[in-house]
Write a protein that holds these residues in place. Structure first.
Motif, PDB file in Angstrom:
ATOM      1  N   ARG A  27      -8.866   8.534  -4.021  1.00 35.75           N
ATOM      2  CA  ARG A  27      -7.776   8.964  -4.915  1.00 35.75           C
ATOM      3  C   ARG A  27      -6.419   8.612  -4.322  1.00 35.75           C
ATOM      4  O   ARG A  27      -5.510   8.174  -5.033  1.00 35.75           O
ATOM      5  CB  ARG A  27      -7.883  10.467  -5.175  1.00 35.75           C
ATOM      6  CG  ARG A  27      -9.000  10.848  -6.108  1.00 35.75           C
ATOM      7  CD  ARG A  27      -8.911  12.301  -6.527  1.00 35.75           C
ATOM      8  NE  ARG A  27      -9.016  13.213  -5.396  1.00 35.75           N
ATOM      9  CZ  ARG A  27     -10.164  13.716  -4.930  1.00 35.75           C
ATOM     10  NH1 ARG A  27     -11.307  13.371  -5.498  1.00 35.75           N
ATOM     11  NH2 ARG A  27     -10.158  14.554  -3.919  1.00 35.75           N
ATOM     12  N   HIS A  28      -6.263   8.806  -3.017  1.00 35.32           N
ATOM     13  CA  HIS A  28      -5.001   8.492  -2.346  1.00 35.32           C
ATOM     14  C   HIS A  28      -4.671   7.004  -2.476  1.00 35.32           C
ATOM     15  O   HIS A  28      -3.522   6.633  -2.734  1.00 35.32           O
ATOM     16  CB  HIS A  28      -5.101   8.892  -0.867  1.00 35.32           C
ATOM     17  CG  HIS A  28      -3.921   8.485  -0.054  1.00 35.32           C
ATOM     18  ND1 HIS A  28      -2.719   9.164  -0.094  1.00 35.32           N
ATOM     19  CD2 HIS A  28      -3.744   7.461   0.826  1.00 35.32           C
ATOM     20  CE1 HIS A  28      -1.865   8.580   0.721  1.00 35.32           C
ATOM     21  NE2 HIS A  28      -2.467   7.535   1.302  1.00 35.32           N
ATOM     22  N   HIS A  29      -5.674   6.152  -2.324  1.00 33.86           N
ATOM     23  CA  HIS A  29      -5.431   4.714  -2.363  1.00 33.86           C
ATOM     24  C   HIS A  29      -5.287   4.169  -3.783  1.00 33.86           C
ATOM     25  O   HIS A  29      -4.718   3.092  -3.966  1.00 33.86           O
ATOM     26  CB  HIS A  29      -6.545   3.969  -1.627  1.00 33.86           C
ATOM     27  CG  HIS A  29      -6.384   4.021  -0.148  1.00 33.86           C
ATOM     28  ND1 HIS A  29      -6.723   5.122   0.595  1.00 33.86           N
ATOM     29  CD2 HIS A  29      -5.887   3.107   0.721  1.00 33.86           C
ATOM     30  CE1 HIS A  29      -6.460   4.886   1.862  1.00 33.86           C
ATOM     31  NE2 HIS A  29      -5.946   3.668   1.974  1.00 33.86           N
ATOM     32  N   THR A  30      -5.775   4.864  -4.775  1.00 29.32           N
ATOM     33  CA  THR A  30      -5.630   4.358  -6.145  1.00 29.32           C
ATOM     34  C   THR A  30      -4.272   4.696  -6.748  1.00 29.32           C
ATOM     35  O   THR A  30      -3.903   4.124  -7.776  1.00 29.32           O
ATOM     36  CB  THR A  30      -6.724   4.910  -7.069  1.00 29.32           C
ATOM     37  OG1 THR A  30      -6.699   6.334  -7.045  1.00 29.32           O
ATOM     38  CG2 THR A  30      -8.083   4.407  -6.655  1.00 29.32           C
ATOM     39  N   ARG A  31      -3.525   5.566  -6.133  1.00 27.49           N
ATOM     40  CA  ARG A  31      -2.214   5.938  -6.681  1.00 27.49           C
ATOM     41  C   ARG A  31      -1.172   4.851  -6.491  1.00 27.49           C
ATOM     42  O   ARG A  31      -0.190   4.793  -7.226  1.00 27.49           O
ATOM     43  CB  ARG A  31      -1.738   7.239  -6.032  1.00 27.49           C
ATOM     44  CG  ARG A  31      -2.547   8.418  -6.474  1.00 27.49           C
ATOM     45  CD  ARG A  31      -1.967   9.717  -5.957  1.00 27.49           C
ATOM     46  NE  ARG A  31      -2.904  10.790  -6.242  1.00 27.49           N
ATOM     47  CZ  ARG A  31      -3.484  11.538  -5.322  1.00 27.49           C
ATOM     48  NH1 ARG A  31      -3.215  11.331  -4.043  1.00 27.49           N
ATOM     49  NH2 ARG A  31      -4.311  12.479  -5.657  1.00 27.49           N
ATOM     50  N   ASP A  32      -1.359   4.003  -5.499  1.00 26.66           N
ATOM     51  CA  ASP A  32      -0.399   2.940  -5.216  1.00 26.66           C
ATOM     52  C   ASP A  32      -1.177   1.673  -4.875  1.00 26.66           C
ATOM     53  O   ASP A  32      -2.057   1.696  -4.014  1.00 26.66           O
ATOM     54  CB  ASP A  32       0.508   3.352  -4.050  1.00 26.66           C
ATOM     55  CG  ASP A  32       1.595   2.335  -3.753  1.00 26.66           C
ATOM     56  OD1 ASP A  32       1.777   1.401  -4.549  1.00 26.66           O
ATOM     57  OD2 ASP A  32       2.250   2.481  -2.707  1.00 26.66           O
ATOM     58  N   ALA A  33      -0.859   0.580  -5.515  1.00 28.32           N
ATOM     59  CA  ALA A  33      -1.609  -0.674  -5.325  1.00 28.32           C
ATOM     60  C   ALA A  33      -1.431  -1.253  -3.920  1.00 28.32           C
ATOM     61  O   ALA A  33      -2.254  -2.050  -3.474  1.00 28.32           O
ATOM     62  CB  ALA A  33      -1.178  -1.693  -6.369  1.00 28.32           C
ATOM     63  N   ASN A  34      -0.377  -0.873  -3.213  1.00 29.01           N
ATOM     64  CA  ASN A  34      -0.137  -1.417  -1.871  1.00 29.01           C
ATOM     65  C   ASN A  34      -0.908  -0.665  -0.777  1.00 29.01           C
ATOM     66  O   ASN A  34      -1.089  -1.199   0.314  1.00 29.01           O
ATOM     67  CB  ASN A  34       1.360  -1.388  -1.543  1.00 29.01           C
ATOM     68  CG  ASN A  34       2.116  -2.397  -2.372  1.00 29.01           C
ATOM     69  OD1 ASN A  34       1.585  -3.457  -2.689  1.00 29.01           O
ATOM     70  ND2 ASN A  34       3.339  -2.063  -2.733  1.00 29.01           N
ATOM     71  N   ARG A  35      -1.339   0.545  -1.026  1.00 27.80           N
ATOM     72  CA  ARG A  35      -2.000   1.340   0.015  1.00 27.80           C
ATOM     73  C   ARG A  35      -3.287   0.699   0.538  1.00 27.80           C
ATOM     74  O   ARG A  35      -3.502   0.685   1.752  1.00 27.80           O
ATOM     75  CB  ARG A  35      -2.275   2.748  -0.498  1.00 27.80           C
ATOM     76  CG  ARG A  35      -1.031   3.592  -0.557  1.00 27.80           C
ATOM     77  CD  ARG A  35      -1.348   4.993  -1.004  1.00 27.80           C
ATOM     78  NE  ARG A  35      -0.115   5.740  -1.178  1.00 27.80           N
ATOM     79  CZ  ARG A  35      -0.007   6.830  -1.895  1.00 27.80           C
ATOM     80  NH1 ARG A  35      -1.075   7.328  -2.495  1.00 27.80           N
ATOM     81  NH2 ARG A  35       1.134   7.453  -2.014  1.00 27.80           N
ATOM     82  N   PRO A  36      -4.179   0.185  -0.338  1.00 27.97           N
ATOM     83  CA  PRO A  36      -5.368  -0.463   0.223  1.00 27.97           C
ATOM     84  C   PRO A  36      -5.032  -1.669   1.096  1.00 27.97           C
ATOM     85  O   PRO A  36      -5.663  -1.908   2.119  1.00 27.97           O
ATOM     86  CB  PRO A  36      -6.181  -0.897  -1.008  1.00 27.97           C
ATOM     87  CG  PRO A  36      -5.687  -0.043  -2.107  1.00 27.97           C
ATOM     88  CD  PRO A  36      -4.268   0.260  -1.783  1.00 27.97           C
TER      89      PRO A  36
END
Length: 110
Positions: A94-103
């Motif tokens: 969930r944390h990584h899907t909120r912002d495309a740059n996080r992954p």
């Protein structure tokens, strides 16, 4: 030593089978471990995470090599999240899907 040989065995079944057409008799041996093997525990752990987080058993991908490829991708994501110190995989997703740059940041690409 094979990995399965390191497991402590709790049950062992021996059966004799007879083939109708050739008349050959062969022996079938089946083993069951008691769940204390490290290999079995790690497999069950990752399968449980894949099944609960990704609902893998309900997946409609069933033909060819697609199921193995999807399981490999899921394992890759779970491993990357664990390396990034996420103890809860669902919360990490969930944390990584909120912002495309996080992954990308997690993988060290950007």
């Amino acid at each position: 030593m094979w990995r399965w040989q390191a497991a402590r065995l709790s049950k062992e079944w021996h059966r004799r089978r007879h083939r109708r057409e050739g008349g050959a008799t062969y022996r079938l041996v089946r083993y069951a471990d008691d769940g204390s093997a490290p290999l079995a525990d790690s497999y069950n752990k990752i399968h449980h995470v894949r099944d609960t987080t990704y609902a893998e058993d309900a997946s409609r991908v069933r033909t060819g090599t697609a199921p193995r490829a999807m399981a490999s991708l899921r394992n890759l994501v779970i491993g990357a999240l664990r390396l990034a110190d996420h103890t809860n995989i669902a919360a990490g997703l969930r944390h990584h899907t909120r912002d495309a740059n996080r992954p990308l940041i997690t993988l060290g690409i950007t």
